[in-house]
Design an enzyme around this catalytic site. Sequence first.
Site, PDB file in Angstrom:
ATOM      1  N   ALA A  90       0.839  -1.208   0.000  1.00 19.07           N
ATOM      2  CA  ALA A  90       0.000   0.000   0.000  1.00 19.07           C
ATOM      3  C   ALA A  90       0.867   1.249   0.000  1.00 19.07           C
ATOM      4  O   ALA A  90       1.865   1.323   0.721  1.00 19.07           O
ATOM      5  CB  ALA A  90      -0.908   0.007   1.229  1.00 19.07           C
ATOM      6  N   GLN A  92       0.658   5.796  -1.326  1.00 15.54           N
ATOM      7  CA  GLN A  92       0.350   6.878  -2.265  1.00 15.54           C
ATOM      8  C   GLN A  92       1.561   6.834  -3.175  1.00 15.54           C
ATOM      9  O   GLN A  92       2.626   7.364  -2.843  1.00 15.54           O
ATOM     10  CB  GLN A  92       0.216   8.205  -1.506  1.00 15.54           C
ATOM     11  CG  GLN A  92      -0.308   9.358  -2.359  1.00 15.54           C
ATOM     12  CD  GLN A  92       0.523   9.657  -3.603  1.00 15.54           C
ATOM     13  OE1 GLN A  92       0.233   9.138  -4.700  1.00 15.54           O
ATOM     14  NE2 GLN A  92       1.545  10.461  -3.467  1.00 15.54           N
ATOM     15  N   SER A 137      11.553   1.075  -3.531  1.00 17.20           N
ATOM     16  CA  SER A 137      11.499   1.609  -4.898  1.00 17.20           C
ATOM     17  C   SER A 137      12.850   2.131  -5.372  1.00 17.20           C
ATOM     18  O   SER A 137      13.629   2.679  -4.592  1.00 17.20           O
ATOM     19  CB  SER A 137      10.485   2.750  -4.917  1.00 17.20           C
ATOM     20  OG  SER A 137      10.629   3.525  -6.083  1.00 17.20           O
ATOM     21  N   GLU A 139      13.150   4.718  -6.835  1.00 20.14           N
ATOM     22  CA  GLU A 139      13.132   6.161  -6.567  1.00 20.14           C
ATOM     23  C   GLU A 139      14.025   6.506  -5.372  1.00 20.14           C
ATOM     24  O   GLU A 139      14.470   7.643  -5.245  1.00 20.14           O
ATOM     25  CB  GLU A 139      11.699   6.622  -6.291  1.00 20.14           C
ATOM     26  CG  GLU A 139      10.842   6.729  -7.531  1.00 20.14           C
ATOM     27  CD  GLU A 139      11.278   7.854  -8.466  1.00 20.14           C
ATOM     28  OE1 GLU A 139      11.299   9.007  -8.037  1.00 20.14           O
ATOM     29  OE2 GLU A 139      11.611   7.568  -9.625  1.00 20.14           O
ATOM     30  N   TYR A 160       7.756  11.268  -1.899  1.00 21.64           N
ATOM     31  CA  TYR A 160       7.469   9.832  -2.027  1.00 21.64           C
ATOM     32  C   TYR A 160       8.740   9.022  -1.753  1.00 21.64           C
ATOM     33  O   TYR A 160       8.731   8.061  -0.977  1.00 21.64           O
ATOM     34  CB  TYR A 160       6.942   9.523  -3.436  1.00 21.64           C
ATOM     35  CG  TYR A 160       6.940   8.045  -3.783  1.00 21.64           C
ATOM     36  CD1 TYR A 160       5.943   7.201  -3.299  1.00 21.64           C
ATOM     37  CD2 TYR A 160       7.952   7.501  -4.584  1.00 21.64           C
ATOM     38  CE1 TYR A 160       5.944   5.846  -3.609  1.00 21.64           C
ATOM     39  CE2 TYR A 160       7.953   6.147  -4.901  1.00 21.64           C
ATOM     40  CZ  TYR A 160       6.950   5.321  -4.410  1.00 21.64           C
ATOM     41  OH  TYR A 160       6.966   3.974  -4.719  1.00 21.64           O
ATOM     42  N   LYS A 164       9.601   6.369   1.170  1.00 21.65           N
ATOM     43  CA  LYS A 164       9.980   4.962   0.924  1.00 21.65           C
ATOM     44  C   LYS A 164      11.300   4.626   1.607  1.00 21.65           C
ATOM     45  O   LYS A 164      11.508   3.499   2.091  1.00 21.65           O
ATOM     46  CB  LYS A 164      10.097   4.708  -0.584  1.00 21.65           C
ATOM     47  CG  LYS A 164       8.762   4.444  -1.258  1.00 21.65           C
ATOM     48  CD  LYS A 164       8.187   3.070  -0.893  1.00 21.65           C
ATOM     49  CE  LYS A 164       6.831   2.831  -1.529  1.00 21.65           C
ATOM     50  NZ  LYS A 164       6.135   1.642  -1.033  1.00 21.65           N
ATOM     51  N   HIS A 190       7.749  -0.962 -13.001  1.00 20.45           N
ATOM     52  CA  HIS A 190       7.138  -2.095 -13.705  1.00 20.45           C
ATOM     53  C   HIS A 190       5.693  -1.743 -14.022  1.00 20.45           C
ATOM     54  O   HIS A 190       4.976  -1.149 -13.234  1.00 20.45           O
ATOM     55  CB  HIS A 190       7.258  -3.396 -12.899  1.00 20.45           C
ATOM     56  CG  HIS A 190       6.968  -3.240 -11.456  1.00 20.45           C
ATOM     57  ND1 HIS A 190       7.894  -2.771 -10.546  1.00 20.45           N
ATOM     58  CD2 HIS A 190       5.837  -3.486 -10.752  1.00 20.45           C
ATOM     59  CE1 HIS A 190       7.347  -2.735  -9.348  1.00 20.45           C
ATOM     60  NE2 HIS A 190       6.093  -3.155  -9.435  1.00 20.45           N
TER      61      HIS A 190
END
Length: 351
Positions: A90, A92, A137, A139, A160, A164, A190
């Site tokens: 889960a 955002q 991620s 990122e 974000y 993470k 992906h």
Amino acid sequence: MPDPQPTALITGITGQDGSFLAELLLSKGYIVHGVVRRASTFNTERLDAIYADPHELGARLYLHYGDMADGASLRKIVADAQPSEIYNLAAQSHVRVSFDQAQYTADVVATGTLRLLEAVREYAQSGRPVRFYQAGSSEMFGASPPPQNEATPFYPRSPYAVGKLAAHWFATNYREAYRLFIVNGILFNHESERRGETFVTRKITRALTRIKLGLQEKLYLGNLDSSRDWGYAGDFVEAMWMMLQQPQPDDYVVATGESHSVREFLTIAADRCGLDWKKHVETDPRYLRPTEVDALCGDSSKARTTLGWTPKVSFAELVAMMVDHDLELAQQERTLAEAGHKVVSRGLSHG
Ligand code: NAP
Ligand code: F7E
């Protein structure tokens, strides 16, 4: 000894990855529980193919209302589901949106993970063995130049990505402090025909196919120069499962090892539609990010060697799969439009 009736709990089950993972685990004989947040409209569309009424004999998919912002709901769901594996997907997950909703993103992505880890710590004290997957991620590497692997320094470039990274370290700390089986997957981009329509790949394939069928005129995009290591979501969820089957918990980069620019994606997708994208695409600064991640290309040698994982779908196949799927969708929309129904183009204003 393997669990005789493996039971998985997936947060983010209604998302792209959650739906692929649920299918994979059901096909392996798991009982699957998923956390769904309450919405005023149905948000379980990606699960339609596998959903069975829980009252039906043999149903193995169970959905529970919960939210990463609500630790009490997470604790109750973990205690009720009694999972042997938990996949925390889960989030955002939209990078551009995280600049507009930074505090909310941090709460769901970072503190939400901590809330779930606390629930797991409490649950593990009951003596039930449990394994935990954290959806990290690429990122998190952000401005660190490619190729990126497990040893590459993190340099996040958005709320974000910072969220993470916090979740990654919460997971690592709980693994070390409480000797829990927790793995961090560091997955590069992906995609699939189920990708949210505000991520650039799906935004492109949805728009070009609608343009092809006369349903839309323009596609507005941001930065076409950034490059991403794009793989197929179906391949990537297999890596998540493989990580939890290892004898020891560890962290793994999962990537194809090939990088392409947004412009390249656009060109290949437009070619498949028989369009010249330059005639239809315009730039709109609203889709630019205050800080961009310019280039991502993963080195997933460790996952390939240790897990035996390899991606099966190539970049060209991925683009073709997404275009062909969206062409069919556009065809359905055109049929509706021809029958007098109002068909709305949502992609123009979002993401
Ligand atoms: P996605 O399609 O955006 O799905 C996100 C899921 O999280 C949805 O089920 C969403 O529910 C749920 N969610 C959002 N906020 C929540 C909240 N407050 N409480 C409970 N659930 C909430 O993302 P994805 O592409 O499947 O990615 C899965 C995970 O991997 C995410 O954590 C993402 O950040 C991470 N990741 C993705 C990629 C990628 O390229 N896809 C790469 C690396 C990491 P709704 O359906 O109700 O919105
Ligand atoms: O952007 C550029 C944009 O939003 C890709 C998430 O799943 O993968 C995803 O994050 C690139 C960026 O994905 C538009 O600036 C140009 O350089 O599809 P995206 P993302 O930001 O890479 C990572 C691994 C995650 O973890 C995330 O959860 O495309 N771009 N024009 C655009 N992007 C969008 N969305 N919209 C445009 O109009």
